[in-house]
Design an enzyme around this catalytic site. Structure first.
Site, PDB file in Angstrom:
ATOM      1  N   LYS A 133      -3.092   2.934  12.153  1.00  0.00           N
ATOM      2  CA  LYS A 133      -2.097   3.431  11.191  1.00  0.00           C
ATOM      3  C   LYS A 133      -0.757   2.705  11.353  1.00  0.00           C
ATOM      4  O   LYS A 133      -0.123   2.286  10.370  1.00  0.00           O
ATOM      5  CB  LYS A 133      -1.921   4.940  11.390  1.00  0.00           C
ATOM      6  CG  LYS A 133      -0.762   5.536  10.649  1.00  0.00           C
ATOM      7  CD  LYS A 133      -0.945   5.414   9.146  1.00  0.00           C
ATOM      8  CE  LYS A 133       0.354   5.645   8.436  1.00  0.00           C
ATOM      9  NZ  LYS A 133       0.261   6.477   7.285  1.00  0.00           N
TER      10      LYS A 133
ATOM     11  N   CYS B 162       7.999   6.446   6.197  1.00  0.00           N
ATOM     12  CA  CYS B 162       6.856   5.827   6.880  1.00  0.00           C
ATOM     13  C   CYS B 162       7.130   4.397   7.301  1.00  0.00           C
ATOM     14  O   CYS B 162       7.226   4.091   8.485  1.00  0.00           O
ATOM     15  CB  CYS B 162       5.645   5.873   5.966  1.00  0.00           C
ATOM     16  SG  CYS B 162       5.402   7.499   5.246  1.00  0.00           S
TER      17      CYS B 162
HETATM   18  N1  SAJ Z   1       9.090  -2.056  -1.014  1.00  0.00           N
HETATM   19  C1  SAJ Z   1       9.737  -3.241  -1.279  1.00  0.00           C
HETATM   20  N2  SAJ Z   1       9.005  -4.318  -1.708  1.00  0.00           N
HETATM   21  C2  SAJ Z   1       7.654  -4.248  -1.875  1.00  0.00           C
HETATM   22  C3  SAJ Z   1       6.987  -3.038  -1.594  1.00  0.00           C
HETATM   23  C4  SAJ Z   1       7.732  -1.959  -1.160  1.00  0.00           C
HETATM   24  O1  SAJ Z   1      10.962  -3.352  -1.140  1.00  0.00           O
HETATM   25  O2  SAJ Z   1       7.051  -5.260  -2.292  1.00  0.00           O
HETATM   26  C5  SAJ Z   1       9.848  -0.891  -0.547  1.00  0.00           C
HETATM   27  C6  SAJ Z   1       9.771   0.310  -1.489  1.00  0.00           C
HETATM   28  O3  SAJ Z   1      10.683   0.182  -2.549  1.00  0.00           O
HETATM   29  C7  SAJ Z   1      10.087   1.447  -0.557  1.00  0.00           C
HETATM   30  C8  SAJ Z   1       9.457   1.003   0.766  1.00  0.00           C
HETATM   31  O4  SAJ Z   1       9.279  -0.399   0.650  1.00  0.00           O
HETATM   32  O5  SAJ Z   1      11.484   1.603  -0.391  1.00  0.00           O
HETATM   33  C9  SAJ Z   1       8.153   1.666   1.097  1.00  0.00           C
HETATM   34  O6  SAJ Z   1       7.344   1.795  -0.062  1.00  0.00           O
HETATM   35  P1  SAJ Z   1       5.769   1.528  -0.069  1.00  0.00           P
HETATM   36  O7  SAJ Z   1       5.266   1.706  -1.438  1.00  0.00           O
HETATM   37  O8  SAJ Z   1       5.471   0.231   0.575  1.00  0.00           O
HETATM   38  O9  SAJ Z   1       5.186   2.612   0.940  1.00  0.00           O
HETATM   39  P2  SAJ Z   1       5.286   4.214   1.125  1.00  0.00           P
HETATM   40  O10 SAJ Z   1       6.284   4.478   2.198  1.00  0.00           O
HETATM   41  O11 SAJ Z   1       5.435   4.955  -0.147  1.00  0.00           O
HETATM   42  O12 SAJ Z   1       3.786   4.519   1.666  1.00  0.00           O
HETATM   43  C10 SAJ Z   1       3.286   3.784   2.780  1.00  0.00           C
HETATM   44  C11 SAJ Z   1       1.867   3.290   2.445  1.00  0.00           C
HETATM   45  N3  SAJ Z   1       1.425   2.321   3.445  1.00  0.00           N
HETATM   46  C12 SAJ Z   1       0.964   1.094   3.109  1.00  0.00           C
HETATM   47  O13 SAJ Z   1       0.919   0.714   1.951  1.00  0.00           O
HETATM   48  C13 SAJ Z   1       0.499   0.231   4.218  1.00  0.00           C
HETATM   49  C14 SAJ Z   1       0.913   4.490   2.364  1.00  0.00           C
HETATM   50  O14 SAJ Z   1      -0.432   4.038   2.184  1.00  0.00           O
HETATM   51  C15 SAJ Z   1       1.009   5.313   3.654  1.00  0.00           C
HETATM   52  O15 SAJ Z   1       0.142   6.451   3.615  1.00  0.00           O
HETATM   53  C16 SAJ Z   1       2.453   5.799   3.774  1.00  0.00           C
HETATM   54  O16 SAJ Z   1       3.298   4.652   3.914  1.00  0.00           O
HETATM   55  C17 SAJ Z   1       2.551   6.706   4.990  1.00  0.00           C
HETATM   56  O17 SAJ Z   1       2.594   7.937   4.801  1.00  0.00           O
HETATM   57  O18 SAJ Z   1       2.500   6.210   6.128  1.00  0.00           O
END
Ligand code: SAJ
Length: 418
Positions: A215, A269
């Site tokens: 994870k 996360c």
């Molecule tokens: N972000 C960027 N650029 C990107 C992708 C995301 O700046 O290309 C930013 C988003 O805007 C946000 C942050 O990153 O601020 C996190 O967003 P996210 O969509 O990457 O992730 P979370 O936090 O919503 O969910 C993640 C997921 N993990 C992965 O994709 C590996 C989800 O599957 C997990 O279950 C979750 O963390 C968790 O609960 O751990």
């Protein structure tokens, strides 16, 4: 796979993970007892309503409560299996804070009985599941735990990290593959029998430490990749290159897939979990720690750019588009957008107009004389500077003709062609 029957399952922690999990299990006809420390959350859920925003969750909870399959309580009651889904934030020095898990374990311990299964879903540092067994053994010396007798323990213990994406939780809870790490093989098989009740994806069996690290690896992988994109955006700014065009060109290579730069990384996360690896192996986790620093420094970069733009005006009207930590959700937790807006207000950079279509009221920390929550149309009519902080679909879909009269600082690259 073993054949085990669960009449009652208890879910401890009724937040973004626990409540959807409880409701999905209840929808499969099993009695579910949800436990939470918040009296308000318990009351709302027992009325068949929800205290968080997540598509389709309201219908699922309403039906589970109406059919009597789901009830919420403040104090744990006996069950055949317990799923712990409480927060694991960090404290000073980015050290993992396991106090919510410890408190949940200590509350469950008195109602445990021989044959029960205990599963940790909260994202945790390596070794936490083992620690749970030790905490319980201190309270229940009448029961045998897997670290005391791996052959025939009274209680089975496993880690099965949640991995659902906010906004798609109900769908991903069922469809995603699950990593199931047992303290022993038998522990993992018992947990697998539980997840088979509602998971359509594969259940992948391993040991608890590997599951914990899996994870942390998933979220660190994403964090490192976002950091790469964020660092590129800073380099491109210096070299006067449009980073969005650059990334879309580079991504035409068959083995390149650069993610999107933004104003920083938010949520509970991705911005937290990599620190658990760094805390366990500080000397070794160099790239992972550096990625965290790169992402955490991005709000300051955006603020510096805004400061220089705003200094051209006497009192500019600055429209900040989006407060949520990512697109199309209402969640403001650890949002870089909120951090940036707070600084704009405290530095008195101008009049702050906030456009966040997913909330109806500004959070207290952002209230002030110079701050207003307004509609997108109002912002386009009145603002001098447009700062995009969240890539909500409504922003992407709006007509861009009025933007030509504005100074635009697009931290999400939603109007890439400009
Ligand atoms: N972000 C960027 N650029 C990107 C992708 C995301 O700046 O290309 C930013 C988003 O805007 C946000 C942050 O990153 O601020 C996190 O967003 P996210 O969509 O990457 O992730 P979370 O936090 O919503 O969910 C993640 C997921 N993990 C992965 O994709 C590996 C989800 O599957 C997990 O279950 C979750 O963390 C968790 O609960 O751990």
């Amino acid at each position: 796979m073993i054949n085990k029957k669960f009449n009652t399952i208890s879910v401890i922690g009724l937040g973004y993970i626990g409540l959807p999990t409880a409701a999905v299990i209840a929808s499969r006809g099993i009695n579910v007892i949800g436990v939470d420390v918040s009296q308000e959350a318990v009351e709302i859920i027992n009325q068949g309503k929800i205290h968080i925003v997540e598509p389709d969750l309201d219908m699922l909870v309403q039906s589970a409560v109406t059919t009597g399959k789901l009830k919420a309580t403040l104090i744990p009651e006996p069950a055949d299996a317990f799923i712990i889904a409480v927060p694991t934030p960090f404290k000073d020095g980015h050290k993992p804070d396991l106090s919510f898990i410890e408190s949940a374990v200590k509350k469950i311990a008195p109602v445990l009985k021989k044959g029960d299964l205990l599963i940790l879903e909260s994202t945790s540092p390596v070794g936490t599941t083992e620690k749970m067994g030790e905490w319980m053994a201190e309270i229940r010396d009448d029961l045998v735990f897997p670290h005391q007798s791996s052959d025939n323990p009274d209680i089975h213990l496993a880690h099965c990290p949640e991995r659902v994406l906010p906004g798609y939780i109900i769908q991903e809870l069922v469809a995603n593959d699950r990593v199931i790490g047992g303290i022993t093989q038998q522990c993992a098989l018992e947990a697998e029998a539980l997840y088979k009740i509602f998971v359509k994806g594969a259940c992948l069996i391993t040991d608890a430490r590997t599951a914990e690290m899996a994870k942390l690896t998933e979220n660190s992988f994403r964090d490192v990749n976002i950091a790469f994109a964020n660092e590129l955006s800073v380099i491109c700014d210096k070299l006067k290159i449009n980073v969005w065009e650059l990334i879309s060109l580079a991504n035409r290579h068959p083995r390149v897939n650069v993610l999107s730069p933004g104003p920083g990384v938010g949520g509970h996360c991705i911005a937290v979990d990599p620190w658990f690896i760094v805390d366990s192996a500080p000397e070794e986790a160099r790239l992972i720690a550096m990625a965290r620093e790169v992402n955490d420094s991005k709000p300051d970069f955006v603020l510096n750019k805004l400061r220089s733009i705003a200094s051209e005006f006497k009192t500019p009207k600055i429209a900040c588009l989006g407060l949520a930590f990512k697109a199309d959700i209402d969640d403001l937790r650890e949002s870089p957008a909120v951090e940036i807006v707070k600084k704009i207000i405290s530095e008195n950079m101008g009049q702050v107009l906030i456009v966040e279509p997913h909330i109806s009221k500004l959070p207290e920390q952002l209230m002030g004389e110079q701050v207003e929550l307004i509609s997108l149309d109002q912002a386009m009519d009145t603002a001098n500077i447009i700062l995009t902080l969240t890539d909500h679909s409504v922003f992407k879909q709006m007509k861009t003709d009025k933007l030509k009269e504005k100074i635009v600082l697009d931290a999400r690259g939603i109007w890439r062609e400009m």
